[in-house]
Design a protein around this motif. Structure first.
Motif, PDB file in Angstrom:
ATOM      1  N   ARG A  21       0.876  -1.164   0.000  1.00  0.00           N
ATOM      2  CA  ARG A  21       0.000   0.000   0.000  1.00  0.00           C
ATOM      3  C   ARG A  21       0.912   1.212   0.000  1.00  0.00           C
ATOM      4  O   ARG A  21       1.956   1.214   0.647  1.00  0.00           O
ATOM      5  CB  ARG A  21      -0.905  -0.002   1.227  1.00  0.00           C
ATOM      6  CG  ARG A  21      -1.876  -1.162   1.247  1.00  0.00           C
ATOM      7  CD  ARG A  21      -2.662  -1.206   2.538  1.00  0.00           C
ATOM      8  NE  ARG A  21      -3.551  -0.051   2.673  1.00  0.00           N
ATOM      9  CZ  ARG A  21      -4.776   0.005   2.167  1.00  0.00           C
ATOM     10  NH1 ARG A  21      -5.257  -1.010   1.465  1.00  0.00           N
ATOM     11  NH2 ARG A  21      -5.530   1.073   2.345  1.00  0.00           N
ATOM     12  N   VAL A  35      -5.286   6.034   5.305  1.00  0.00           N
ATOM     13  CA  VAL A  35      -4.819   4.732   4.829  1.00  0.00           C
ATOM     14  C   VAL A  35      -4.516   3.811   6.005  1.00  0.00           C
ATOM     15  O   VAL A  35      -4.893   2.634   6.011  1.00  0.00           O
ATOM     16  CB  VAL A  35      -3.566   4.890   3.939  1.00  0.00           C
ATOM     17  CG1 VAL A  35      -2.988   3.517   3.581  1.00  0.00           C
ATOM     18  CG2 VAL A  35      -3.911   5.641   2.662  1.00  0.00           C
ATOM     19  N   THR A 155      -4.289   3.258  -3.518  1.00  0.00           N
ATOM     20  CA  THR A 155      -3.131   3.096  -2.643  1.00  0.00           C
ATOM     21  C   THR A 155      -2.229   1.945  -3.088  1.00  0.00           C
ATOM     22  O   THR A 155      -1.480   1.400  -2.296  1.00  0.00           O
ATOM     23  CB  THR A 155      -3.583   2.846  -1.196  1.00  0.00           C
ATOM     24  OG1 THR A 155      -4.440   1.705  -1.159  1.00  0.00           O
ATOM     25  CG2 THR A 155      -4.304   4.051  -0.638  1.00  0.00           C
TER      26      THR A 155
END
Length: 400
Positions: A21, A35, A155
């Motif tokens: 990610r 995130v 991401t």
């Protein structure tokens, strides 16, 4: 045989690893926080690229973007320590608008790019030189079709048709453990006889303000260790671990600023903070006129759980009790390998513990270190994955 094992390609360790990610270096701290809150992983990679592989970008990377590099990684611990700065406590909303680059450690070389053909021995050498994560390209899951029309998630890093994973110290130790017999008799020797117990430990007194531990937490994160919480006699009571903090949300910055080290251990305990400590944090924030953090703490912390969804069911029902300075004692009837019921308390071993036993302890509890204590529970030192890898590396040199 051990030499041939370490000649294996590092790509062998990538099997089953998820794609990284990622965030662009131009993203904000708030983007990183979003995130991290919604990820099962406790860290996210940061990339410096011509394209924006991070937040909000759905444009694929062209095959000739050869300057796309992972320049670091960040975790919730970085966000927490960042918010503990005085100016950020006063206005966390403004702090979250800063570029994510403010979270990157100043220590160079923590992240290294390597080719899939890099040998395991070369990977170990890089780790011993200070690398925490080795970034390895892996084939895109969608194959050649993805090269024609790539639509990665916001991401996911795509570069030249490849995704990336990273190899950690834990991955290497786990791989070596699977063939540990090849290194006989080294694994059966005690960590004391191998000379890998480091006395350069990071400690804080149980009654000290937790805020005094913020620089120590940042250091332990960079060194992949932890902060030992001790009493006046040098007895190990517990720890303030980056691993535990990474499972919390950013409002722990308020607790770090207002509580003692001992109370912070209880605050970050499994299952969420005790209500009495939440009230203490609220009162002390008001006393210091930290209204920005107070509003953030009240609006977010009290309406959600402190720990992420990655906490297990067993952990979530752990008693919410603040440990006394002596509550961290280990019963003589207990194994040295036992972790106490709270995640704030430490994984320990004895100087006479074998290397392989300590390796298994660390891997089982997903930490990069094990504390070493004596029979009277006094802290002797710490053994890290890096220390363990140095033993295997030296063993190979004697065989050459």
């Amino acid at each position: 045989m051990a030499v041939s094992l370490l000649a294996r390609d590092v790509s062998d360790l990538c099997l089953g690893k998820p794609a990284l990610r990622s965030l662009s270096v131009t993203a904000t701290v708030a983007d990183a926080l979003e995130v991290l809150r919604n990820s099962d992983d406790n860290s996210v990679s940061v990339w410096g690229c011509n394209h924006k592989a991070g937040f909000g970008s759905r444009t694929a990377t062209s095959a000739d973007d050869d300057d796309c590099q992972c320049i670091g990684k960040i975790s919730m611990v970085d966000v927490i320590c960042y918010l503990c700065k005085e100016e950020n406590l006063k206005s966390p909303s403004a702090a979250l608008k800063a570029p994510v680059s403010v979270l990157l450690p100043e220590i160079p070389g923590l992240v290294k790019h390597v080719e899939p053909s890099c040998s395991l021995l070369e990977a170990i050498d890089l780790i011993l030189k200070g690398a925490q994560n080795l970034v390895v390209p892996i084939k895109s899951r969608l194959g050649s079709r993805r090269k024609q029309y790539q639509k990665p998630s916001s991401t996911t890093t795509i570069h030249g048709g490849c995704e990336f994973c990273w190899i950690t110290q834990e991955d290497v130790i786990r791989f070596l453990l699977s063939s540990i017999g090849l290194f006989s008799p080294i694994p059966a020797l005690s960590i004391e006889s191998l000379g890998i117990i480091s006395t350069d430990v990071i400690t804080i007194d149980y009654h000290s303000p937790a805020s005094a531990a913020v620089p120590a937490i940042s250091r332990s994160l960079a060194e992949q260790t932890s902060v030992a919480v001790v009493d006046s006699d040098g007895t190990l009571i517990g720890e303030i671990s980056p691993y535990t903090l990474s499972c919390c949300d950013e409002t722990v910055a308020a607790a770090l600023t207002t509580l003692s080290a001992g109370d912070l251990m209880a605050y970050i305990d499994c299952g969420g903070p005790p209500e009495d400590l939440v009230r203490v944090v609220t009162v002390k924030l008001k006393e210091r006129n930290l209204n920005g953090m107070l509003n953030h703490f009240t609006n977010y912390s009290l309406s959600s759980t402190t720990f992420s969804s990655s906490s297990s069911d067993e952990e979530s029902v752990t008693a919410r009790v603040s440990p006394s300075p002596r509550a961290g004692r280990y019963s003589r009837s207990m194994s040295y390998s036992a972790r106490m019921v709270r995640r704030a308390e430490a994984i320990v071993c004895h100087p006479k513990s074998s290397l392989v036993a300590v390796m298994i302890q660390a891997i089982a509890h997903r930490v990069n270190y094990v504390w070493v204590i004596e029979e009277d529970y006094s802290l002797v030192g710490i053994v890290t994955f890096s220390d363990m890898l140095s033993v295997f590396r030296e063993h190979l040199e004697t065989m050459a």
